[in-house]
Design a protein around this motif. Sequence first.
Motif, PDB file in Angstrom:
ATOM      1  N   SER A   1      -0.820   5.842  -6.719  1.00  0.00           N
ATOM      2  CA  SER A   1      -2.014   5.004  -6.757  1.00  0.00           C
ATOM      3  C   SER A   1      -2.464   4.714  -5.329  1.00  0.00           C
ATOM      4  O   SER A   1      -1.706   4.905  -4.373  1.00  0.00           O
ATOM      5  N   THR A   2      -3.676   4.253  -5.186  1.00  0.00           N
ATOM      6  CA  THR A   2      -4.200   3.887  -3.870  1.00  0.00           C
ATOM      7  C   THR A   2      -5.041   2.625  -3.982  1.00  0.00           C
ATOM      8  O   THR A   2      -5.449   2.222  -5.078  1.00  0.00           O
ATOM      9  N   ALA A   3      -5.303   2.024  -2.841  1.00  0.00           N
ATOM     10  CA  ALA A   3      -6.208   0.869  -2.809  1.00  0.00           C
ATOM     11  C   ALA A   3      -7.631   1.342  -3.066  1.00  0.00           C
ATOM     12  O   ALA A   3      -7.965   2.500  -2.819  1.00  0.00           O
ATOM     13  N   PRO A   4      -8.495   0.461  -3.559  1.00  0.00           N
ATOM     14  CA  PRO A   4      -9.899   0.831  -3.773  1.00  0.00           C
ATOM     15  C   PRO A   4     -10.564   1.247  -2.461  1.00  0.00           C
ATOM     16  O   PRO A   4     -10.170   0.782  -1.384  1.00  0.00           O
TER      17      PRO A   4
ATOM     18  N   LEU B   1       0.832  -1.209   0.000  1.00  0.00           N
ATOM     19  CA  LEU B   1       0.000   0.000   0.000  1.00  0.00           C
ATOM     20  C   LEU B   1       0.868   1.261   0.000  1.00  0.00           C
ATOM     21  O   LEU B   1       0.552   2.247  -0.676  1.00  0.00           O
ATOM     22  N   ARG B   2       1.974   1.220   0.746  1.00  0.00           N
ATOM     23  CA  ARG B   2       2.891   2.361   0.742  1.00  0.00           C
ATOM     24  C   ARG B   2       3.529   2.545  -0.632  1.00  0.00           C
ATOM     25  O   ARG B   2       3.679   3.670  -1.125  1.00  0.00           O
TER      26      ARG B   2
ATOM     27  N   GLY C   1       1.651  -1.719 -14.284  1.00  0.00           N
ATOM     28  CA  GLY C   1       3.111  -1.631 -14.284  1.00  0.00           C
ATOM     29  C   GLY C   1       3.682  -0.934 -13.057  1.00  0.00           C
ATOM     30  O   GLY C   1       4.753  -0.319 -13.125  1.00  0.00           O
ATOM     31  N   ARG C   2       3.007  -1.049 -11.903  1.00  0.00           N
ATOM     32  CA  ARG C   2       3.484  -0.402 -10.682  1.00  0.00           C
ATOM     33  C   ARG C   2       4.735  -1.103 -10.139  1.00  0.00           C
ATOM     34  O   ARG C   2       4.835  -2.332 -10.191  1.00  0.00           O
ATOM     35  N   GLU C   3       5.652  -0.318  -9.617  1.00  0.00           N
ATOM     36  CA  GLU C   3       6.860  -0.862  -8.997  1.00  0.00           C
ATOM     37  C   GLU C   3       6.566  -1.174  -7.533  1.00  0.00           C
ATOM     38  O   GLU C   3       6.370  -0.256  -6.730  1.00  0.00           O
ATOM     39  N   LEU C   4       6.535  -2.454  -7.213  1.00  0.00           N
ATOM     40  CA  LEU C   4       6.246  -2.883  -5.845  1.00  0.00           C
ATOM     41  C   LEU C   4       7.430  -3.651  -5.281  1.00  0.00           C
ATOM     42  O   LEU C   4       8.199  -4.272  -6.024  1.00  0.00           O
TER      43      LEU C   4
END
Length: 306
Positions: free
Chosen positions: A241-244, A233-234, A266-269
């Motif tokens: 972006s954020t969680a729904p 989430l961080r 394509g988010r970097e996690l």
Amino acid sequence: MTPPLRELLAALTPQPEKVTAYVDDTYVQETVEHLDRLGVDAAKFAREHSLLLLKPDAIVARSVEPTLKWLADNNFRVVSAFRVAVDRHFARALWYFAWNIASPERRRLADLLVGISDVLVLVVRGVDAELPVPVRLTEAKGATDPRKRKPGELRYLLGRHNYLLNLVHSPDDPADVLRELAIHLDERSRATVVAQAGTGDDRSADALVIADDLYAQAPARSFDRATAVETILRDLERTGSTAPPGFDPQDDAECARLLYSAWADGRELDPWSVIVLGSYVLPMRVGTQPQTLRPVTAQDWLEERP
């Protein structure tokens, strides 16, 4: 002199399907031919020795020391230890005959896992008795399914996390030992390892030196699902972006959708957090068909051997 390959394999596995598959397997062919040139009896070596692979999750969990103690307590001697750089191709070679049932999600998580660190492989020696060493080690190691693990087993000791994060791997039977030697090692390295194993000297100290190097490369991390969700989430917030709305971190389906959405965008996690969360909420297999080659158990060995 080494017997014909089919005859050799028939003595090293209770599974006729494996004999048929391994006769044409280039890894098996490579090891058998090499051991023959070294003057080493392939059948004897494969029955008296096994391999124990400590995966990247075992490195992150700092599992080398308790593994070495467990091996000694269960009458296995470490006679060689070596480090292997791993990638997606290594994983596919090692589990080639089982991955026909792996889900795309499991393959993706496995590809992330091999990026966490190199691995440590131990060559262990024991007494070839009613059960050859590889079969006895696999039986004592414990099941992949954490619900089936029992006190005294290695995987129970190291942590009953989940199906994917099972920390260690070993070949099921002596035929698998021959195949995996060629997956792990090139010819020069394999000759060194076989020579070390031949002396029978305890090389646990070598394993600890390698472990220290691996620990320096891969920091210890939490296996806690809630911690993984918080980190993801961080990371999403950092990338805009954020969680729904109303996201429930305890809901498997919502967590799975969170990962699918992040991948699609394509988010970097953080890879480790994705591995941990994904291992709890994503499907690990597809279909109802069995593995190409089913696992070999101690019961199989005892019932099928002449």
